[in-house]
Design a protein around this motif. Structure first.
Motif, PDB file in Angstrom:
ATOM      1  N   SER A  71       0.786   2.271  11.891  1.00  0.00           N
ATOM      2  CA  SER A  71       0.511   1.386  10.572  1.00  0.00           C
ATOM      3  C   SER A  71       1.698   1.745   9.502  1.00  0.00           C
ATOM      4  CB  SER A  71      -0.549   1.755  10.055  1.00  0.00           C
ATOM      5  OG  SER A  71      -0.736   3.076   9.786  1.00  0.00           O
ATOM      6  N   ASN A 206       3.562  -5.610   9.188  1.00  0.00           N
ATOM      7  CA  ASN A 206       3.628  -4.115   9.560  1.00  0.00           C
ATOM      8  C   ASN A 206       4.229  -4.031  11.165  1.00  0.00           C
ATOM      9  OD1 ASN A 206       2.512  -1.618   9.907  1.00  0.00           O
ATOM     10  ND2 ASN A 206       0.564  -2.135  10.938  1.00  0.00           N
ATOM     11  N   ARG A 207       4.093  -5.338  11.962  1.00  0.00           N
ATOM     12  CA  ARG A 207       4.696  -5.054  13.039  1.00  0.00           C
ATOM     13  C   ARG A 207       6.193  -5.278  13.062  1.00  0.00           C
ATOM     14  NH1 ARG A 207       8.426  -8.210  15.900  1.00  0.00           N
ATOM     15  NH2 ARG A 207       7.381 -10.039  15.121  1.00  0.00           N
ATOM     16  N   TRP A 214       3.314  -0.510  16.896  1.00  0.00           N
ATOM     17  CA  TRP A 214       2.295  -1.463  16.108  1.00  0.00           C
ATOM     18  C   TRP A 214       1.136  -1.079  16.770  1.00  0.00           C
ATOM     19  CZ3 TRP A 214       1.023  -6.760  17.464  1.00  0.00           C
ATOM     20  CH2 TRP A 214       0.239  -7.433  16.542  1.00  0.00           C
ATOM     21  N   ASP A 254      -2.891  -7.211   9.925  1.00  0.00           N
ATOM     22  CA  ASP A 254      -2.702  -6.946  11.125  1.00  0.00           C
ATOM     23  C   ASP A 254      -3.405  -7.881  12.069  1.00  0.00           C
ATOM     24  OD1 ASP A 254      -0.665  -5.143  11.690  1.00  0.00           O
ATOM     25  OD2 ASP A 254      -2.246  -3.787  10.676  1.00  0.00           O
TER      26      ASP A 254
END
Length: 264
Positions: A71, A206-207, A214, A254
């Motif tokens: 994260s 985030n990814r 991730w 996410d």
């Protein structure tokens, strides 16, 4: 003698060719991007039999959760925004009751069978032997039942046009036959019915920032990696329109939460 790996075609467009994403592949598991439609998926997923026993959710959940804690500051920020804007305080149970109008609902990959709130009548599909037994007993006590087997096959065993809702909560990323299960859901739903889908968001910031660590990567049971665009494309092929229900937080979320309805 070494065997050549067997690769499946793209689950979104059925194209046979894809380019491996080396950074996102691990051990023998090959994550690739379709050369035809750019859908990202696991090319060599385990069989249903392996998912039923060796990789059953109740056996692997804790290990996979510990291994995918990736994260960034986007994740807690997204959670804070979601908490502040949570549909005027309505939780998901209230949304299910609203969306599905107090009717009959199929939960695909239903786990222990306790996700569908009253007064909805619960039906389910579960691959895990242990979970199916518990889910079936719970659902029968409330007027429904649970089928044991792969979702893409079992969804066709329900009567046509009989259901007000279908739930695929953290399910579609596990399903090798995406179009078969979506077409089966469209068949089972009434014309006024709806399908709720929750999948990891491969397009999340985030990814993009954290890459291969991730939290949405799980090997080998996450076999599809959806973006909002790819979810819309596969949904349209099954005759659904898509409403993203977490649109406000989607770039830093996410997960994708979406309500699919039959196209007019």
């Amino acid at each position: 003698m070494l065997r050549t790996p067997t690769y499946r075609p793209c689950p979104a467009c059925d194209a046979p060719q894809a380019t491996q994403i080396v950074d996102y592949s691990r051990d023998e598991w090959v994550v690739a991007e379709c050369d035809g439609c750019a859908f990202v998926y696991l090319r060599n997923p385990p069989s249903y039999e392996a998912l039923e026993e060796d990789f059953a959710w109740e056996k692997t959940y804790v290990e996979k959760k510990e291994a995918s804690k990736g994260s960034t500051w986007f994740s807690p920020l997204g959670r804070k925004i979601k908490a502040a804007t949570k549909m005027q305080g309505r939780d998901r149970n209230a949304k299910y009751i609203d969306w599905f109008q107090g009717g009959s609902v199929i939960d695909v990959g239903c786990g222990w069978g306790n996700r569908i709130p009253e007064p909805l009548t619960p039906y389910g599909i579960e691959l895990s032997n242990m979970m199916h037994e518990t889910a079936d007993a719970h659902m029968k006590a409330r007027g429904g039942y649970c089928i044991h087997g792969p979702g893409a096959d079992a969804i066709w065993d329900f009567p046509e046009g009989a259901f007000d809702g279908v739930i695929m909560n953290s399910y579609l990323e596990h399903e090798t036959e995406v179009m078969k299960v979506l077409n089966g859901a469209a068949r089972a739903l009434k014309a006024t019915g709806a399908l709720f889908v929750r999948v990891p968001n491969f397009a999340s910031l985030n990814r993009r920032v954290i890459g291969k660590t991730w939290c949405g990567f799980r090997y080998p049971d996450h076999v599809n990696y959806f973006t909002p665009d790819s979810l819309r494309k596969v949904a349209a092929q099954a005759g659904f329109t898509v409403q993203i229900t977490n649109a406000l937080t989607l770039p830093i979320d996410d997960n994708i939460n979406a309500l699919l309805r039959r196209a007019a």
